[in-house]
Design a protein around this motif. Sequence first.
Motif, PDB file in Angstrom:
ATOM      1  N   ASN A  95      -8.787   0.984   7.054  1.00 19.56           N
ATOM      2  CA  ASN A  95      -9.804   1.942   6.629  1.00 19.56           C
ATOM      3  C   ASN A  95      -9.285   2.845   5.514  1.00 19.56           C
ATOM      4  O   ASN A  95     -10.043   3.237   4.611  1.00 19.56           O
ATOM      5  CB  ASN A  95     -10.241   2.796   7.824  1.00 19.56           C
ATOM      6  N   GLN A  96      -8.006   3.189   5.570  1.00 18.20           N
ATOM      7  CA  GLN A  96      -7.417   4.035   4.531  1.00 18.20           C
ATOM      8  C   GLN A  96      -7.433   3.333   3.178  1.00 18.20           C
ATOM      9  O   GLN A  96      -7.611   3.972   2.135  1.00 18.20           O
ATOM     10  CB  GLN A  96      -5.990   4.413   4.924  1.00 18.20           C
ATOM     11  N   ARG A  97      -7.266   2.027   3.181  1.00 17.11           N
ATOM     12  CA  ARG A  97      -7.317   1.293   1.907  1.00 17.11           C
ATOM     13  C   ARG A  97      -8.677   1.439   1.223  1.00 17.11           C
ATOM     14  O   ARG A  97      -8.752   1.547  -0.001  1.00 17.11           O
ATOM     15  CB  ARG A  97      -7.017  -0.194   2.146  1.00 17.11           C
ATOM     16  N   TRP A  98      -9.740   1.423   2.006  1.00 17.46           N
ATOM     17  CA  TRP A  98     -11.066   1.643   1.437  1.00 17.46           C
ATOM     18  C   TRP A  98     -11.232   3.086   0.972  1.00 17.46           C
ATOM     19  O   TRP A  98     -11.707   3.337  -0.148  1.00 17.46           O
ATOM     20  CB  TRP A  98     -12.140   1.299   2.471  1.00 17.46           C
ATOM     21  N   LYS A  99     -10.839   4.007   1.810  1.00 21.05           N
ATOM     22  CA  LYS A  99     -11.061   5.428   1.514  1.00 21.05           C
ATOM     23  C   LYS A  99     -10.312   5.870   0.261  1.00 21.05           C
ATOM     24  O   LYS A  99     -10.825   6.672  -0.537  1.00 21.05           O
ATOM     25  CB  LYS A  99     -10.631   6.268   2.711  1.00 21.05           C
ATOM     26  N   PRO A 109      -9.138  -3.788  -1.261  1.00 19.44           N
ATOM     27  CA  PRO A 109      -9.791  -4.017   0.041  1.00 19.44           C
ATOM     28  C   PRO A 109     -10.951  -4.986  -0.035  1.00 19.44           C
ATOM     29  O   PRO A 109     -11.254  -5.671   0.948  1.00 19.44           O
ATOM     30  CB  PRO A 109     -10.247  -2.610   0.452  1.00 19.44           C
ATOM     31  N   GLU A 110     -11.575  -5.094  -1.222  1.00 26.46           N
ATOM     32  CA  GLU A 110     -12.721  -5.995  -1.348  1.00 26.46           C
ATOM     33  C   GLU A 110     -12.324  -7.473  -1.339  1.00 26.46           C
ATOM     34  O   GLU A 110     -13.175  -8.348  -1.128  1.00 26.46           O
ATOM     35  CB  GLU A 110     -13.534  -5.668  -2.604  1.00 26.46           C
ATOM     36  N   ASN A 122      -9.547  -8.419   0.554  1.00 26.98           N
ATOM     37  CA  ASN A 122      -8.647  -8.503   1.703  1.00 26.98           C
ATOM     38  C   ASN A 122      -9.442  -8.894   2.948  1.00 26.98           C
ATOM     39  O   ASN A 122     -10.504  -8.325   3.210  1.00 26.98           O
ATOM     40  CB  ASN A 122      -7.948  -7.161   1.917  1.00 26.98           C
ATOM     41  N   THR A 148       0.828  -1.206   0.000  1.00 29.73           N
ATOM     42  CA  THR A 148       0.000   0.000   0.000  1.00 29.73           C
ATOM     43  C   THR A 148       0.863   1.258   0.000  1.00 29.73           C
ATOM     44  O   THR A 148       0.553   2.233  -0.695  1.00 29.73           O
ATOM     45  CB  THR A 148      -0.955  -0.004   1.204  1.00 29.73           C
ATOM     46  N   ARG A 165      -9.031   3.808  -2.165  1.00 28.41           N
ATOM     47  CA  ARG A 165      -8.923   2.709  -3.131  1.00 28.41           C
ATOM     48  C   ARG A 165      -8.751   3.225  -4.553  1.00 28.41           C
ATOM     49  O   ARG A 165      -7.888   2.751  -5.302  1.00 28.41           O
ATOM     50  CB  ARG A 165     -10.154   1.811  -3.063  1.00 28.41           C
TER      51      ARG A 165
END
Length: 326
Positions: free
Chosen positions: A247-251, A173-174, A176, A142, A253
């Motif tokens: 959460n940062q990975r989702w935000k 993230p989907e 992970n 990441t 993405r």
Amino acid sequence: MKEWWIQIALLAVPLIAVYLHLPPPILSPSLYSWRTAGAFFTFKDHRIFYRDSKGAFGSSDMVILLHGFPTSSYDWHKIWEGLMLRFNRVIAVDFLGFGFSDKPRLHRYSIFEQADIVQGLMAELGLAQQKINILSHDYGDTVALELLYRSEHGNPGHLIINSLCLSNGGIFPETNHPRFLQKLLINSGCLSPIFTRLMNYYFFSKGINMVFGPHTQPTTAEYWDMWTAVRINDGNLVMDSILQFINQRWKYRDRWVGALISTSVPLHLIYGPLDPVNPHPEFLNLYQTLVPKSTVSVLDDHIGHYPQLEDPVEFEKAYTNFINSF
């Protein structure tokens, strides 16, 4: 009965106090050698550990290694000597909050800051304007994608990325699947500080052994090295803060996956398919669909989430073949 419970409580209080103030384990000889071979630089008043080894004579190629969560740059020790035979400079860093680097409490850890640290290290070493190959794993994937985004958009201080090789990271993230302990720490709110203080070698080793293949489990000594690197500077107490990267990975993405999809930088993925965090075939199918220009090395079926530790020979071979292909 009442007196019995009072006696138990009186006994428990000092035992808990001792437990909460246990010093970190003593460094093993191998972990001590790793530290003494490295150095520190200062980033915003924080000491950051790194290793920088001179390798192959006559080669101008350089590689920087970005480790995963919750471990450290020591993850690369099994392939370090092999990489030195191929590269002129082999560099690794302990991110803030990891390994031998500082681990400030009440700190807002972020992927963006870790990318700043990598750029700061390259500037410290006088390599900011040099082409660099990036080899990353897990959390480091990441950070690598943020560095790639900055490079693609010409952000100030960006690295000149020659190639990028990812391995078993939560790129999407989907697909992970964080482990139970990670979910517990990130979702426990005001209870997180209690859980991090209660973290010990037993819970740590039982949690991390689930992401290794059944036939490639670390030795007891290797588990202790991992745990020791966490406990240095009370790293167990900041795990909940660092875990906000999930959460940062989702935000972000679209930012990070978009950079991966659009880049013209040579890409490769080394993948241990027995990875419960990024499971096969779900993760690999999505990767090959979205990033068809990337080459891929899938290791043996029994290799899990830490391929560079579980099968260092094949991991190094796959990476060297990629580097020699362009």
